[in-house]
Design a protein around this motif. Structure first.
Motif, PDB file in Angstrom:
ATOM      1  N   GLY A   1       3.156  -6.688  11.458  1.00  0.00           N
ATOM      2  CA  GLY A   1       2.703  -7.568  10.389  1.00  0.00           C
ATOM      3  C   GLY A   1       1.245  -7.328  10.040  1.00  0.00           C
ATOM      4  N   PHE A   2       0.399  -7.149  11.053  1.00  0.00           N
ATOM      5  CA  PHE A   2      -1.012  -6.860  10.817  1.00  0.00           C
ATOM      6  C   PHE A   2      -1.168  -5.545  10.069  1.00  0.00           C
ATOM      7  CE2 PHE A   2      -4.672  -4.400  12.243  1.00  0.00           C
ATOM      8  CZ  PHE A   2      -5.698  -5.183  11.746  1.00  0.00           C
ATOM      9  N   LEU A   3      -0.433  -4.520  10.488  1.00  0.00           N
ATOM     10  CA  LEU A   3      -0.539  -3.213   9.843  1.00  0.00           C
ATOM     11  C   LEU A   3      -0.080  -3.272   8.389  1.00  0.00           C
ATOM     12  CD1 LEU A   3       0.707  -0.941  12.753  1.00  0.00           C
ATOM     13  CD2 LEU A   3      -1.626  -1.140  11.888  1.00  0.00           C
TER      14      LEU A   3
ATOM     15  N   SER B   1      -2.791  -5.146   6.379  1.00  0.00           N
ATOM     16  CA  SER B   1      -3.984  -4.337   6.190  1.00  0.00           C
ATOM     17  C   SER B   1      -3.735  -3.189   5.222  1.00  0.00           C
ATOM     18  CB  SER B   1      -4.486  -3.879   7.541  1.00  0.00           C
ATOM     19  OG  SER B   1      -4.340  -2.610   7.842  1.00  0.00           O
ATOM     20  N   GLU B   2      -2.526  -2.654   5.178  1.00  0.00           N
ATOM     21  CA  GLU B   2      -2.212  -1.603   4.209  1.00  0.00           C
ATOM     22  C   GLU B   2      -2.269  -2.144   2.788  1.00  0.00           C
ATOM     23  OE1 GLU B   2       1.210   1.754   3.220  1.00  0.00           O
ATOM     24  OE2 GLU B   2       1.594   0.254   4.762  1.00  0.00           O
ATOM     25  N   VAL B   3      -1.743  -3.338   2.578  1.00  0.00           N
ATOM     26  CA  VAL B   3      -1.790  -3.962   1.255  1.00  0.00           C
ATOM     27  C   VAL B   3      -3.234  -4.233   0.855  1.00  0.00           C
ATOM     28  CG1 VAL B   3      -1.201  -6.050  -0.025  1.00  0.00           C
ATOM     29  CG2 VAL B   3       0.524  -4.933   1.368  1.00  0.00           C
TER      30      VAL B   3
ATOM     31  N   GLY C   1      -4.985  -1.004  -0.025  1.00  0.00           N
ATOM     32  CA  GLY C   1      -4.459  -0.510  -1.298  1.00  0.00           C
ATOM     33  C   GLY C   1      -5.071  -1.239  -2.475  1.00  0.00           C
ATOM     34  N   ARG C   2      -5.252  -2.559  -2.349  1.00  0.00           N
ATOM     35  CA  ARG C   2      -5.870  -3.339  -3.430  1.00  0.00           C
ATOM     36  C   ARG C   2      -7.328  -2.954  -3.620  1.00  0.00           C
ATOM     37  NH1 ARG C   2      -3.146  -9.103  -1.780  1.00  0.00           N
ATOM     38  NH2 ARG C   2      -1.114  -8.663  -2.707  1.00  0.00           N
ATOM     39  N   ILE C   3      -8.037  -2.713  -2.539  1.00  0.00           N
ATOM     40  CA  ILE C   3      -9.436  -2.301  -2.637  1.00  0.00           C
ATOM     41  C   ILE C   3      -9.525  -0.938  -3.326  1.00  0.00           C
ATOM     42  CG2 ILE C   3     -11.441  -1.573  -1.275  1.00  0.00           C
ATOM     43  CD1 ILE C   3     -10.637  -3.801   0.716  1.00  0.00           C
ATOM     44  N   ALA C   4      -8.633  -0.025  -2.989  1.00  0.00           N
ATOM     45  CA  ALA C   4      -8.634   1.296  -3.616  1.00  0.00           C
ATOM     46  C   ALA C   4      -8.329   1.196  -5.112  1.00  0.00           C
ATOM     47  CB  ALA C   4      -7.610   2.205  -2.928  1.00  0.00           C
TER      48      ALA C   4
END
Length: 91
Positions: free
Chosen positions: A23-25, A28-30, A33-36
Motif C-alpha cells: 500500500g505504501f509503495l 508513493s508511486e501515485v 507520478g503526480r509530481i512528475a
C-alpha cells in the motif's frame, strides 16, 4: 502478478505487514507520478512564454523571458532554488 524487479513488495518496511508495504509503495508511486506531471506542465508552460507577473527577487528583478526552461532554471538565484527545494520537501 505485477512488475517488481527489486522484490520490494516482498519486504516489510518499518516492521509493518507485507500488505501495508505494498500500500505504501502504491501510494508513493501515485504521488511521484503526480509530481512528475506537475513538473512537465511547468516546463511546457515556460517553454510557451508563460512567466509569473511579479518580481523574482526582493530587489525587483523580473523572471527571465526568452530563455529555454533549463536556462531559466540556471538564471534563478541559489537562494531561490533552495526555497523551492525546501517548500517541495515540506509538502
Amino acid at each position: 502478478k505485477f512488475y517488481d524487479p527489486l522484490d520490494l513488495s516482498g519486504q516489510n518496511f518499518w516492521g509493518k505487514s507485507q500488505e501495508e508495504t505494498i500500500g505504501f509503495l502504491r501510494e508513493s508511486e501515485v504521488k511521484h507520478g503526480r509530481i512528475a506531471m506537475f513538473a512537465f506542465v511547468g516546463y511546457i508552460a515556460h517553454a510557451n512564454g508563460f512567466t509569473f507577473p511579479w518580481a523574482m527577487t526582493l530587489s525587483g528583478e523580473k523572471f527571465p523571458t526568452g530563455l529555454t526552461p533549463p536556462e531559466a532554471w540556471d538564471a534563478i538565484p541559489d537562494a531561490g532554488k533552495l526555497q523551492i527545494f525546501l517548500f517541495v520537501g515540506f509538502l
